[in-house]
Write a protein that holds these residues in place. Structure first.
Motif, PDB file in Angstrom:
ATOM      1  N   GLN A  72      -6.594  42.207 -53.881  1.00 41.72           N
ATOM      2  CA  GLN A  72      -6.682  43.650 -53.691  1.00 41.72           C
ATOM      3  C   GLN A  72      -7.708  44.282 -54.627  1.00 41.72           C
ATOM      4  O   GLN A  72      -8.441  45.190 -54.233  1.00 41.72           O
ATOM      5  N   TYR A  73      -7.786  43.787 -55.858  1.00 41.19           N
ATOM      6  CA  TYR A  73      -8.696  44.334 -56.872  1.00 41.19           C
ATOM      7  C   TYR A  73      -9.543  43.214 -57.484  1.00 41.19           C
ATOM      8  O   TYR A  73      -9.466  42.940 -58.685  1.00 41.19           O
ATOM      9  N   PRO A  74     -10.367  42.552 -56.690  1.00 40.56           N
ATOM     10  CA  PRO A  74     -11.069  41.329 -57.156  1.00 40.56           C
ATOM     11  C   PRO A  74     -12.000  41.543 -58.331  1.00 40.56           C
ATOM     12  O   PRO A  74     -12.188  40.639 -59.146  1.00 40.56           O
ATOM     13  N   TYR A  75     -12.584  42.741 -58.453  1.00 42.16           N
ATOM     14  CA  TYR A  75     -13.554  42.976 -59.526  1.00 42.16           C
ATOM     15  C   TYR A  75     -12.912  43.507 -60.799  1.00 42.16           C
ATOM     16  O   TYR A  75     -13.591  43.704 -61.801  1.00 42.16           O
ATOM     17  N   SER A  76     -11.598  43.725 -60.755  1.00 38.67           N
ATOM     18  CA  SER A  76     -10.887  44.175 -61.956  1.00 38.67           C
ATOM     19  C   SER A  76     -10.301  43.012 -62.741  1.00 38.67           C
ATOM     20  O   SER A  76      -9.903  43.180 -63.890  1.00 38.67           O
ATOM     21  N   HIS A  77     -10.225  41.845 -62.124  1.00 37.30           N
ATOM     22  CA  HIS A  77      -9.682  40.673 -62.801  1.00 37.30           C
ATOM     23  C   HIS A  77     -10.826  39.926 -63.478  1.00 37.30           C
ATOM     24  O   HIS A  77     -11.721  39.398 -62.817  1.00 37.30           O
ATOM     25  N   LYS A  78     -10.819  39.908 -64.798  1.00 38.21           N
ATOM     26  CA  LYS A  78     -11.957  39.412 -65.572  1.00 38.21           C
ATOM     27  C   LYS A  78     -12.308  37.963 -65.247  1.00 38.21           C
ATOM     28  O   LYS A  78     -13.479  37.608 -65.134  1.00 38.21           O
ATOM     29  N   GLU A  79     -11.304  37.115 -65.098  1.00 44.20           N
ATOM     30  CA  GLU A  79     -11.589  35.709 -64.822  1.00 44.20           C
ATOM     31  C   GLU A  79     -12.156  35.529 -63.420  1.00 44.20           C
ATOM     32  O   GLU A  79     -12.995  34.649 -63.183  1.00 44.20           O
ATOM     33  N   ASN A  80     -11.735  36.358 -62.487  1.00 42.82           N
ATOM     34  CA  ASN A  80     -12.150  36.196 -61.098  1.00 42.82           C
ATOM     35  C   ASN A  80     -13.647  36.388 -60.896  1.00 42.82           C
ATOM     36  O   ASN A  80     -14.238  35.790 -59.992  1.00 42.82           O
ATOM     37  N   ILE A  81     -14.267  37.219 -61.724  1.00 51.88           N
ATOM     38  CA  ILE A  81     -15.688  37.491 -61.534  1.00 51.88           C
ATOM     39  C   ILE A  81     -16.594  36.575 -62.362  1.00 51.88           C
ATOM     40  O   ILE A  81     -17.811  36.724 -62.340  1.00 51.88           O
ATOM     41  N   ILE A  82     -15.985  35.612 -63.058  1.00 50.75           N
ATOM     42  CA  ILE A  82     -16.791  34.607 -63.747  1.00 50.75           C
ATOM     43  C   ILE A  82     -17.097  33.492 -62.750  1.00 50.75           C
ATOM     44  O   ILE A  82     -16.259  32.628 -62.471  1.00 50.75           O
ATOM     45  N   PHE A  83     -18.278  33.550 -62.167  1.00 55.33           N
ATOM     46  CA  PHE A  83     -18.637  32.641 -61.084  1.00 55.33           C
ATOM     47  C   PHE A  83     -19.704  31.653 -61.561  1.00 55.33           C
ATOM     48  O   PHE A  83     -20.733  31.452 -60.927  1.00 55.33           O
ATOM     49  N   CYS A  84     -19.436  31.043 -62.695  1.00 60.46           N
ATOM     50  CA  CYS A  84     -20.329  30.028 -63.255  1.00 60.46           C
ATOM     51  C   CYS A  84     -19.496  29.127 -64.153  1.00 60.46           C
ATOM     52  O   CYS A  84     -18.305  29.353 -64.346  1.00 60.46           O
ATOM     53  N   GLY A  85     -20.117  28.102 -64.696  1.00 61.27           N
ATOM     54  CA  GLY A  85     -19.386  27.147 -65.520  1.00 61.27           C
ATOM     55  C   GLY A  85     -18.960  25.933 -64.711  1.00 61.27           C
ATOM     56  O   GLY A  85     -18.960  25.938 -63.482  1.00 61.27           O
ATOM     57  N   SER A  86     -18.572  24.880 -65.406  1.00 60.60           N
ATOM     58  CA  SER A  86     -18.322  23.584 -64.771  1.00 60.60           C
ATOM     59  C   SER A  86     -17.189  23.618 -63.759  1.00 60.60           C
ATOM     60  O   SER A  86     -17.279  22.991 -62.691  1.00 60.60           O
ATOM     61  N   ASP A  87     -16.076  24.326 -64.067  1.00 59.51           N
ATOM     62  CA  ASP A  87     -14.935  24.353 -63.142  1.00 59.51           C
ATOM     63  C   ASP A  87     -15.293  25.030 -61.829  1.00 59.51           C
ATOM     64  O   ASP A  87     -14.975  24.531 -60.744  1.00 59.51           O
ATOM     65  N   VAL A  88     -15.961  26.178 -61.922  1.00 59.66           N
ATOM     66  CA  VAL A  88     -16.352  26.904 -60.715  1.00 59.66           C
ATOM     67  C   VAL A  88     -17.380  26.096 -59.933  1.00 59.66           C
ATOM     68  O   VAL A  88     -17.297  25.988 -58.696  1.00 59.66           O
ATOM     69  N   GLN A  89     -18.342  25.512 -60.621  1.00 58.25           N
ATOM     70  CA  GLN A  89     -19.371  24.758 -59.919  1.00 58.25           C
ATOM     71  C   GLN A  89     -18.799  23.536 -59.221  1.00 58.25           C
ATOM     72  O   GLN A  89     -19.237  23.177 -58.122  1.00 58.25           O
ATOM     73  N   GLN A  90     -17.799  22.899 -59.813  1.00 64.51           N
ATOM     74  CA  GLN A  90     -17.148  21.779 -59.124  1.00 64.51           C
ATOM     75  C   GLN A  90     -16.408  22.265 -57.894  1.00 64.51           C
ATOM     76  O   GLN A  90     -16.430  21.606 -56.840  1.00 64.51           O
ATOM     77  N   ALA A  91     -15.758  23.432 -58.006  1.00 65.67           N
ATOM     78  CA  ALA A  91     -15.057  24.004 -56.856  1.00 65.67           C
ATOM     79  C   ALA A  91     -16.032  24.341 -55.740  1.00 65.67           C
ATOM     80  O   ALA A  91     -15.747  24.126 -54.552  1.00 65.67           O
ATOM     81  N   VAL A  92     -17.185  24.888 -56.101  1.00 66.92           N
ATOM     82  CA  VAL A  92     -18.220  25.210 -55.114  1.00 66.92           C
ATOM     83  C   VAL A  92     -18.737  23.935 -54.460  1.00 66.92           C
ATOM     84  O   VAL A  92     -18.879  23.856 -53.227  1.00 66.92           O
ATOM     85  N   LEU A  93     -19.004  22.918 -55.266  1.00 69.19           N
ATOM     86  CA  LEU A  93     -19.521  21.653 -54.750  1.00 69.19           C
ATOM     87  C   LEU A  93     -18.541  21.040 -53.746  1.00 69.19           C
ATOM     88  O   LEU A  93     -18.938  20.594 -52.658  1.00 69.19           O
ATOM     89  N   ASP A  94     -17.265  21.039 -54.085  1.00 70.41           N
ATOM     90  CA  ASP A  94     -16.251  20.500 -53.180  1.00 70.41           C
ATOM     91  C   ASP A  94     -16.194  21.308 -51.885  1.00 70.41           C
ATOM     92  O   ASP A  94     -16.038  20.747 -50.790  1.00 70.41           O
ATOM     93  N   ASP A  95     -16.326  22.617 -52.021  1.00 75.46           N
ATOM     94  CA  ASP A  95     -16.285  23.508 -50.863  1.00 75.46           C
ATOM     95  C   ASP A  95     -17.482  23.271 -49.936  1.00 75.46           C
ATOM     96  O   ASP A  95     -17.351  23.279 -48.700  1.00 75.46           O
ATOM     97  N   ILE A  96     -18.660  23.058 -50.509  1.00 76.23           N
ATOM     98  CA  ILE A  96     -19.854  22.820 -49.701  1.00 76.23           C
ATOM     99  C   ILE A  96     -19.772  21.465 -49.004  1.00 76.23           C
ATOM    100  O   ILE A  96     -20.258  21.304 -47.875  1.00 76.23           O
ATOM    101  N   LYS A  97     -19.136  20.493 -49.636  1.00 73.18           N
ATOM    102  CA  LYS A  97     -18.930  19.201 -48.972  1.00 73.18           C
ATOM    103  C   LYS A  97     -18.076  19.382 -47.717  1.00 73.18           C
ATOM    104  O   LYS A  97     -18.341  18.769 -46.665  1.00 73.18           O
ATOM    105  N   LEU A  98     -17.053  20.227 -47.808  1.00 72.08           N
ATOM    106  CA  LEU A  98     -16.222  20.527 -46.640  1.00 72.08           C
ATOM    107  C   LEU A  98     -17.027  21.264 -45.574  1.00 72.08           C
ATOM    108  O   LEU A  98     -16.874  21.007 -44.369  1.00 72.08           O
ATOM    109  N   PHE A  99     -17.882  22.185 -46.011  1.00 74.55           N
ATOM    110  CA  PHE A  99     -18.752  22.909 -45.076  1.00 74.55           C
ATOM    111  C   PHE A  99     -19.601  21.920 -44.289  1.00 74.55           C
ATOM    112  O   PHE A  99     -19.745  22.039 -43.059  1.00 74.55           O
ATOM    113  N   LYS A 100     -20.152  20.924 -44.957  1.00 81.76           N
ATOM    114  CA  LYS A 100     -20.960  19.899 -44.291  1.00 81.76           C
ATOM    115  C   LYS A 100     -20.111  19.110 -43.302  1.00 81.76           C
ATOM    116  O   LYS A 100     -20.523  18.874 -42.154  1.00 81.76           O
ATOM    117  N   LEU A 101     -18.911  18.693 -43.713  1.00 79.64           N
ATOM    118  CA  LEU A 101     -18.028  17.930 -42.836  1.00 79.64           C
ATOM    119  C   LEU A 101     -17.621  18.723 -41.601  1.00 79.64           C
ATOM    120  O   LEU A 101     -17.392  18.146 -40.530  1.00 79.64           O
TER     121      LEU A 101
END
Length: 356
Positions: free
Chosen positions: A64-93
């Motif tokens: 409901q308030y995605p930009y008010s949650h401080k952790e939610n808007i941190i879209f960098c770093g190893s954990d997020v990048q691994q999540a993105v990488l896994d997500d893009i692999k699914l996109f390819k599949l």
């Protein structure tokens, strides 16, 4: 270096337009913009949630308030990048082929990560050159000239960006506010100059007003740019009157509906706007198709916060392929038209023009 006529520039090199496949034209794989411009006011009484842990219990509030949650808007770093990488692999599949990565100067793009994603997933990644909104820039950047901005864009397209030799394949997303900041106007004029010379694709983030897309298109074309090489983003949160949407479509740019997967009507960035649902987005697209604009529609999710990734409880980059396309078919949009929207229109837009 010369512009790649008839080709598409990806972070791994040039490809034929026919090699792109299903293409999402507006996404983000990584950015580090934790302050402005992603910093709306937190509703009174909700302050305790801004630092709350990212848990299933808090996920409803985060959506409901995605930009008010401080952790939610941190879209960098190893954990997020691994999540993105896994997500893009699914996109390819799931049949995905290419992604236009819209992170520009002001949002701290990571071209090396884009390259890593492309190598490990087989998905083509097209990086964006240029500048985001004035609110994301340093004072020294805001003061530069049209010629300076044009020079930066040309270098990012022809030589490499962010201190790398990785070349961008599109100008944008160029960030525009409402009303338009003078810096943003100069960037648009610079983009028009570069586009007129290189015949490259351009993508715009318009201000949050129904008059913004038309004003942007006028400034860009008066500077020499071609309307038929522009994608106007975020129309699903910008133009709500169908007649006005059809009028804008007649001006020649691509019309992008890129917030698929957002099903919360509350729009934090503009309290006057009711965010449409996926069903409403499809309805607007259907209207454009019925009026003959099927060659000028492109779609995406504009993922740029954690809560929209599958690892964090979101729909992920496969949402359009898995959920939106079947609904489009059910609503009377043919597979032929869907192929235009997901395959042929992006390929036509992204290829550097051979002539005009």
């Amino acid at each position: 270096m010369e512009a790649p006529r008839g080709k598409v520039q990806t972070v791994l090199g040039l490809v034929e337009p026919s090699a792109l496949g299903c293409t999402l034209t507006h996404e983000h794989l990584s950015h580090c913009a934790t302050g402005k411009p992603f910093q709306p006011t937190t509703p009174p009484g909700h302050e305790k949630y801004t630092d709350a842990p990212y848990t299933l219990e808090n996920l409803g509030w985060i959506r409901q308030y995605p930009y008010s949650h401080k952790e939610n808007i941190i879209f960098c770093g190893s954990d997020v990048q691994q999540a993105v990488l896994d997500d893009i692999k699914l996109f390819k599949l799931n049949g995905g082929g290419s992604i236009v990565e819209n992170t520009t100067n002001g949002l701290n793009r990571d071209l090396n990560f884009m390259q890593k994603v492309s190598v490990e997933t087989g998905v083509n990644i097209i990086a964006g050159a240029g500048y985001y909104v004035a609110g994301s820039q340093s004072t020294s950047t805001l003061d530069n000239s049209i010629e300076y901005f044009a020079g930066v864009m040309k270098r990012e397209l022809l030589e490499g960006a962010s201190g790398t030799t990785i070349r961008c394949g599109v100008i944008g997303e160029l960030g525009c506010s409402w009303p338009l900041h003078d810096f943003e106007k100069r960037v648009l004029q610079a983009a028009g100059l570069v586009q007129s010379e290189l015949k490259c694709p351009v993508i715009i983030h318009p201000g949050r007003d129904e008059n913004a897309p038309e004003e942007i298109l006028r400034i860009f074309t008066e500077a020499g740019g071609k309307a038929d090489k522009i994608v106007m983003s975020h129309l699903d949160r910008t133009i709500f009157d169908r007649a006005k949407l059809l009028e804008f479509a007649s001006m020649g740019s691509y019309c992008e509906f890129d917030l698929f997967g957002i099903e919360v009507s509350h729009y934090q960035m503009s309290s006057k706007v009711d965010m449409p649902s996926d069903a409403q987005r499809i309805s607007f697209i259907h209207s454009l198709v019925e009026e003959g604009f099927e060659d000028k529609v492109v779609i995406a999710h504009d993922i740029h916060t954690k809560h929209r990734l599958k690892k964090y409880g979101g729909h992920g980059f496969s949402h359009i392929l898995l959920s939106v396309v079947p609904t489009m078919l059910n609503r009377g949009i043919s597979q032929t038209v869907i192929d235009k929207i997901l395959i042929h229109n992006p390929a036509q837009w992204l290829a550097y023009n051979i002539s005009y």
